[in-house]
Design an enzyme around this catalytic site. Structure first.
Site, PDB file in Angstrom:
ATOM      1  N   HIS A 155      -9.828 -11.108  11.138  1.00 35.52           N
ATOM      2  CA  HIS A 155      -9.104 -10.245  10.191  1.00 35.52           C
ATOM      3  C   HIS A 155      -7.803 -10.916   9.751  1.00 35.52           C
ATOM      4  CE1 HIS A 155     -11.781  -7.021  11.681  1.00 35.52           C
ATOM      5  NE2 HIS A 155     -11.547  -6.460  10.504  1.00 35.52           N
ATOM      6  N   LYS A 159      -3.044  -7.319  10.814  1.00 39.63           N
ATOM      7  CA  LYS A 159      -3.754  -6.316  11.632  1.00 39.63           C
ATOM      8  C   LYS A 159      -3.087  -6.178  12.998  1.00 39.63           C
ATOM      9  CE  LYS A 159      -8.359  -4.770  13.002  1.00 39.63           C
ATOM     10  NZ  LYS A 159      -8.088  -3.387  12.578  1.00 39.63           N
TER      11      LYS A 159
HETATM   12  P1  NAD Z   1      -1.434  -0.487   5.991  1.00 43.28           P
HETATM   13  O1  NAD Z   1      -0.348  -0.713   7.015  1.00 43.28           O
HETATM   14  O2  NAD Z   1      -1.441  -1.356   4.786  1.00 43.28           O
HETATM   15  O3  NAD Z   1      -1.399   1.042   5.485  1.00 43.28           O
HETATM   16  C1  NAD Z   1      -1.097   2.134   6.297  1.00 43.28           C
HETATM   17  C2  NAD Z   1      -0.203   3.046   5.487  1.00 43.28           C
HETATM   18  O4  NAD Z   1       0.010   4.249   6.214  1.00 43.28           O
HETATM   19  C3  NAD Z   1       1.179   2.425   5.229  1.00 43.28           C
HETATM   20  O5  NAD Z   1       1.495   2.485   3.839  1.00 43.28           O
HETATM   21  C4  NAD Z   1       2.109   3.281   6.060  1.00 43.28           C
HETATM   22  O6  NAD Z   1       3.420   3.375   5.526  1.00 43.28           O
HETATM   23  C5  NAD Z   1       1.355   4.612   6.015  1.00 43.28           C
HETATM   24  N1  NAD Z   1       1.811   5.575   7.013  1.00 43.28           N
HETATM   25  C6  NAD Z   1       2.262   5.346   8.278  1.00 43.28           C
HETATM   26  N2  NAD Z   1       2.651   6.507   8.856  1.00 43.28           N
HETATM   27  C7  NAD Z   1       2.436   7.485   7.947  1.00 43.28           C
HETATM   28  C8  NAD Z   1       2.645   8.883   7.944  1.00 43.28           C
HETATM   29  N3  NAD Z   1       3.180   9.529   9.008  1.00 43.28           N
HETATM   30  N4  NAD Z   1       2.316   9.598   6.839  1.00 43.28           N
HETATM   31  C9  NAD Z   1       1.800   8.976   5.747  1.00 43.28           C
HETATM   32  N5  NAD Z   1       1.589   7.630   5.678  1.00 43.28           N
HETATM   33  C10 NAD Z   1       1.909   6.895   6.765  1.00 43.28           C
HETATM   34  O7  NAD Z   1      -2.801  -0.585   6.788  1.00 43.28           O
HETATM   35  P2  NAD Z   1      -4.277  -0.701   6.200  1.00 43.28           P
HETATM   36  O8  NAD Z   1      -4.715  -2.130   6.220  1.00 43.28           O
HETATM   37  O9  NAD Z   1      -4.384   0.090   4.952  1.00 43.28           O
HETATM   38  O10 NAD Z   1      -5.091   0.025   7.374  1.00 43.28           O
HETATM   39  C11 NAD Z   1      -4.800   1.366   7.751  1.00 43.28           C
HETATM   40  C12 NAD Z   1      -5.708   1.775   8.910  1.00 43.28           C
HETATM   41  O11 NAD Z   1      -7.067   1.811   8.455  1.00 43.28           O
HETATM   42  C13 NAD Z   1      -5.686   0.809  10.101  1.00 43.28           C
HETATM   43  O12 NAD Z   1      -5.847   1.560  11.291  1.00 43.28           O
HETATM   44  C14 NAD Z   1      -6.911  -0.066   9.854  1.00 43.28           C
HETATM   45  O13 NAD Z   1      -7.415  -0.670  11.021  1.00 43.28           O
HETATM   46  C15 NAD Z   1      -7.848   0.975   9.314  1.00 43.28           C
HETATM   47  N6  NAD Z   1      -8.964   0.460   8.517  1.00 43.28           N
HETATM   48  C16 NAD Z   1     -10.154   1.054   8.734  1.00 43.28           C
HETATM   49  C17 NAD Z   1     -11.257   0.690   7.973  1.00 43.28           C
HETATM   50  C18 NAD Z   1     -12.548   1.437   8.170  1.00 43.28           C
HETATM   51  O14 NAD Z   1     -13.535   1.157   7.467  1.00 43.28           O
HETATM   52  N7  NAD Z   1     -12.593   2.419   9.098  1.00 43.28           N
HETATM   53  C19 NAD Z   1     -11.140  -0.316   7.008  1.00 43.28           C
HETATM   54  C20 NAD Z   1      -9.888  -0.912   6.811  1.00 43.28           C
HETATM   55  C21 NAD Z   1      -8.785  -0.496   7.576  1.00 43.28           C
END
Ligand code: NAD
Length: 267
Positions: A155, A159
């Site tokens: 990744h 991450k």
């Molecule tokens: P990222 O850090 O780019 O985005 C997360 C967002 O959430 C940020 O903008 C952050 O400011 C926001 N956030 C944090 N606390 C918050 C709150 N209390 N209220 C509202 N927003 C809040 O991360 P990302 O790459 O977008 O990934 C996010 C999550 O999704 C991770 O856990 C990642 O592993 C997961 N993910 C899952 C899949 C899947 O298919 N299940 C795919 C990609 C990513």
């Protein structure tokens, strides 16, 4: 027309979820949140995601953002998702949750919070990855104990959790195919004089580099050969499009926890 609110709308996944919601003819974006103090609070969501002005502000309150929503989609952090799940349970709004990295206690609390809601929760929302989950279990069960199982995931360098939620699911599927309990046989990384490989262990290895959206490979090795099953995400749209498919499904579903396999009809 299902109305969608996106938690963490400025995030990498949040932005793609918002974009693809806007592009879908049968979905409407009605809200987006960020954590209190985030630079995008008060900004127009369109501006935040690089789309035309939408007249909807990023807010730090899911209660106001989800007031008009049919489904809340959350890809944020475990702590934020736990709070958002409690709010959705209180408001009776179905959820699609892709957040990974929960501890066992957090996972238990999350599942308790959403127990009265229709909720799709998946470590990987890509359709092809969910097909791989099934193939990995089937292959493990056919190959049996003579084949060593090792899992590699790669990744982007932002991450924060390792191994990835999807790698853990792949390990659980392989273990299920072999009749093993994953948590009893998982071996995360190797270093130093670790001795010969234990026959029953399932090895997990995490690489972090650049902007890799997600690569997963499962190796089954025996003397003279190995077979490799794998999946490569070329962009986050694979996950976002799957999450929107799950949102359409969960909007009209009965209250319970669903997997992406349920959404795809392969479980
Ligand atoms: P990222 O850090 O780019 O985005 C997360 C967002 O959430 C940020 O903008 C952050 O400011 C926001 N956030 C944090 N606390 C918050 C709150 N209390 N209220 C509202 N927003 C809040 O991360 P990302 O790459 O977008 O990934 C996010 C999550 O999704 C991770 O856990 C990642 O592993 C997961 N993910 C899952 C899949 C899947 O298919 N299940 C795919 C990609 C990513």
């Amino acid at each position: 027309m299902s109305k969608i609110a996106v938690c963490g709308v400025s995030g990498r996944m949040g932005q793609r979820l918002a974009h693809l919601t806007l592009e879908a003819e049968d979905l409407e974006l009605v809200g987006g949140t960020e954590h209190a103090g985030h630079a995008s609070i008060g900004a127009d969501i369109g501006q935040v995601i690089g789309a035309p002005q939408l007249g909807i502000e990023v807010v730090d309150s899911l209660r106001s953002s989800a007031a008009d929503a049919d489904v809340v989609i959350a890809f944020t952090t475990p702590e934020a998702t736990l709070k958002d799940a409690a709010i959705c349970a209180e408001m009776g709004v179905p959820m699609v949750v892709g957040t990974t990295g929960f501890t066992e206690d957090q996972l238990r609390d999350f599942k308790a919070s959403v127990s009265a809601l229709p909720c799709v929760f998946a470590s990987n929302f890509s359709t092809a990855m969910n097909v791989l989950f099934k193939l990995v279990q089937d292959a493990a069960s056919i190959l049996g104990d003579d084949y060593d199982v090792e899992i590699l995931e790669m990744h982007h360098h932002f991450k924060v959790d390792a191994p990835s939620g999807s790698a853990i699911t792949l390990g659980e599927k392989a273990a299920a195919g072999l009749g093993r309990e994953f948590k009893d046989v998982v071996k995360n990384g190797r270093e130093g004089l670790v001795g010969q490989r234990e026959k029953m262990e399932i090895g997990m290895h995490a690489l972090r580099a650049g902007d890799i959206a997600g690569v997963h490979k499962v190796f089954y090795g025996a003397p003279g050969e190995y077979i490799e099953l794998g999946h490569t995400a070329t962009s986050r749209d694979a996950f976002a499009l799957g999450a929107l498919r799950a949102a359409r499904f969960v909007a009209g579903a009965e209250a319970r926890l669903y997997s992406m396999g349920d959404v795809l009809g392969i479980e």
